[in-house]
Enzyme design. Structure first.
Site, mmCIF file in Angstrom:
data_model
loop_
_atom_site.group_PDB
_atom_site.id
_atom_site.type_symbol
_atom_site.label_atom_id
_atom_site.label_comp_id
_atom_site.label_asym_id
_atom_site.label_seq_id
_atom_site.Cartn_x
_atom_site.Cartn_y
_atom_site.Cartn_z
ATOM 1 N N LYS A 186 0.655 -1.181 0.296
ATOM 2 C CA LYS A 186 0.084 0.065 0.395
ATOM 3 C C LYS A 186 0.871 1.255 -0.013
ATOM 4 C CE LYS A 186 -1.854 2.928 2.489
ATOM 5 N NZ LYS A 186 -1.738 4.368 2.046
ATOM 6 N N GLU A 189 -0.880 7.602 -0.348
ATOM 7 C CA GLU A 189 -2.333 7.890 -1.224
ATOM 8 C C GLU A 189 -1.733 9.083 -1.780
ATOM 9 O OE1 GLU A 189 -3.802 9.274 2.826
ATOM 10 O OE2 GLU A 189 -2.607 7.604 1.604
ATOM 11 N N GLY A 239 6.593 5.073 8.162
ATOM 12 C CA GLY A 239 5.972 5.945 8.309
ATOM 13 C C GLY A 239 6.014 6.724 10.080
ATOM 14 N N GLY A 240 5.460 7.969 10.454
ATOM 15 C CA GLY A 240 4.943 8.100 12.211
ATOM 16 C C GLY A 240 4.763 7.661 12.782
ATOM 17 N N GLY A 244 2.224 4.680 13.056
ATOM 18 C CA GLY A 244 2.976 3.214 13.284
ATOM 19 C C GLY A 244 2.675 2.142 14.786
ATOM 20 N N GLU A 261 9.537 1.323 10.907
ATOM 21 C CA GLU A 261 10.524 2.370 10.656
ATOM 22 C C GLU A 261 9.957 3.440 11.043
ATOM 23 O OE1 GLU A 261 12.901 4.782 10.391
ATOM 24 O OE2 GLU A 261 12.736 4.644 7.863
ATOM 25 N N CYS A 300 13.422 11.366 7.417
ATOM 26 C CA CYS A 300 13.639 10.814 8.535
ATOM 27 C C CYS A 300 14.354 10.790 9.787
ATOM 28 C CB CYS A 300 12.832 9.373 8.613
ATOM 29 S SG CYS A 300 13.428 8.059 8.063
ATOM 30 N N GLU A 403 9.139 16.070 15.396
ATOM 31 C CA GLU A 403 9.473 15.654 14.017
ATOM 32 C C GLU A 403 9.067 16.984 13.321
ATOM 33 O OE1 GLU A 403 10.693 11.797 11.471
ATOM 34 O OE2 GLU A 403 8.242 12.026 11.736
#
Length: 509
Positions: A186, A189, A239-240, A244, A261, A300, A403
């Protein structure tokens, strides 16, 4: 899927890949993909949901349980990965430009990304091809044959981020295929286009139908369903932190393998002795700019926290700010552009809010801090934001602790080595960090004390496919790249064979 001049056009809605076929969403829904340089739509993709996800997982399950791929000889799997790498090289220009337009990065960054993707496929092909068939375990008897072997995990759900769409996908897809798994990917988007193109390359390279699935759609439907699905054996998410943790929670009831990650708030520690000469000084400043502002800071591992020795601070920050103001912003496909837009209006608004909060908390603005004036290179509808340097920051500021994921560099100072280490480690994250010094012993000493998954010494950002990528703390669990990256997509089995079985007679009578 429609074949158009730029690879994907507005009519290309069949972007869900199931059983080797492209199809539209079950619901018929679609989503516009926006060009972040002007805010205008340039592609249309299917908006999948739970129904599409279930179909893709069922196809991957069938292909794993009853198909040939998991039992395909390792040499053949490796050969397919090498063919994919060759196809990526062939299509480098097209894919690099597509990545640039979709994600907003410069065209050169897009081309370099494709090179790294090809390297990843070649690396995992070589790694799996060179492995031994198993590890013999001495059972202490010639009648016992005991061996530890590796087998594919099964159906892998691969959820990738918007900042490095194809690169991050390759870090998951290449080892998953090398190990003999099937998968459903996936992509974000926001930036799905190059991952869609990669599925076509996998098919062209000869991957059997059903082994690779793709569902375009949002995280709260497609991603959530993949994470919880009982027929998925492993979920790998990049991702974030917030997303996560949701993935981990959704995966917990089925006790599937999880690799995360997540984010980073990465220190770049500069000691004064790293700048003993004018050339050393220029190099350290240049690398601090690269650490913070590559891909508009949407990385990241970005070195978003400059931690500089107090005696060097004013000279270093002044030059850093001067050069940051000269970075040429614009559409990534334009020649000479050094930094593109942020990926979305939402992301730019987030960055603006962090800068505003930092100034309210006492930070001093040395460069940037605003939207640039529109120009031919920077359409008014684009999501541009100037590279920003915030001086006199401290650990209580949100912009230092959280972040930002944008072109914002904060400056903190230290006087002693212990203070530098304490500042660098004072974070919930632990993904990456850099150390700059002319003292080799100090470099190794400080690097050993940093609680970060990757530490660069007198450099920032390079990675090696042979190494491992992962973090400490809230930067995630699991590893990508290197032998550990392949191990994530495997199960370990111990096969114990008694060649001379005898009665055990544990019980009397």
């Amino acid at each position: 899927m429609a074949d158009t001049a730029d690879g994907l056009g507005l009519e290309a809605q069949a972007t869900i890949h199931v059983r080797g076929e492209w199809r539209e969403a079950v619901s018929g829904a679609a989503r516009e993909v926006l060009d972040p340089a002007d805010g205008l739509p340039f592609a249309l993709v299917a908006e999948g949901d739970e129904k599409d996800t279930d179909l893709a997982v069922a196809a991957a399950r069938q292909a794993f349980d009853h198909g040939d791929w998991p039992r395909t000889p390792v040499a053949e799997r490796a050969a397919l990965l090498r063919r994919v790498a060759d196809l990526l090289v062939r299509d480098r220009e097209r894919l690099g430009l597509l990545e640039s337009r979709d994600a907003g990065k410069t065209a050169e960054e897009g081309r370099v990304d494709i090179d790294c993707v090809a390297d990843a496929f070649r690396y995992f092909a070589d790694l799996v091809a060179a492995e031994s068939p198993g590890r013999i375990v001495d059972a202490g008897s010639p009648d016992i044959h005991s061996v530890v072997v590796h087998e594919p995990v099964g159906v892998c759900a691969l959820i990738t981020p918007w900042n490095y769409p194809l690169l991050q996908a390759s870090w998951k897809i290449a080892p998953a295929l090398a190990a003999g798994n099937t998968f459903v990917v996936k992509p974000s988007e926001i930036t799905p286009l190059t991952t869609i193109a990669l599925i076509d390359l996998l098919t062209e390279a000869g991957l059997p139908a059903g082994v690779a699935g793709l569902v375009t759609g949002p995280g709260h439907t497609v991603g959530a369903r993949l994470a919880e699905h009982p027929d998925v054996d492993l979920v790998s998410f990049t991702g974030g932190l917030v997303s996560g943790t949701k993935v981990a929670q959704a995966a917990a009831p089925t006790v599937k393998k999880v690799a995360l990650e997540l984010g980073g708030k990465n220190p770049n520690v500069v000691f004064a002795d790293a700048c003993a000469t004018d050339e050393d000084f220029d190099t350290a400043v240049d690398q601090a700019l690269n650490a913070a502002f590559i891909h508009s800071g949407q990385v990241c591992s970005a070195g978003a926290r400059l931690i500089v020795e107090e005696s060097l601070r004013e000279r270093f920050v002044a030059e850093l700010a001067r050069r940051a103001q000269k970075i040429r912003l614009g559409r990534g496909t334009e020649d000479g552009v050094e930094c593109g837009p942020l990926v979305s209006e939402q992301q730019r608004a987030k960055v603006e809010a962090y800068v505003a909060s930092a100034l309210a908390e006492g930070a001093v603005l040395r460069a940037g801090g605003r939207r640039p004036e529109p120009s031919v290179e920077r359409p008014a509808g684009g999501y541009f934001y100037e590279p920003t340097v915030l001086d006199q920051c401290h650990r209580e500021m949100r912009v230092v602790r959280e972040e930002v994921f944008g072109p914002v560099l904060t400056v903190e100072t230290f006087r002693t080595e212990d203070e530098a280490v304490a500042l660098a480690n004072d974070t919930e994250y632990g993904l990456a960090g850099g150390v700059w010094t002319g003292d080799g012993a100090k470099a190794r000493r400080v690097a050993a004390r940093l609680r970060h998954g990757t530490v660069w010494i007198n450099d920032f950002h390079p990675y090696l496919p042979q190494a491992e990528w992962g973090g400490f703390g809230k930067s995630g669990v699991g590893r990508e790249l290197g032998p550990a990256g392949l191990a994530e997509y495997r199960e370990t089995k111990h096969i114990y064979q008694n060649l001379a079985p005898k009665p055990v007679r544990w019980f009397a009578g």
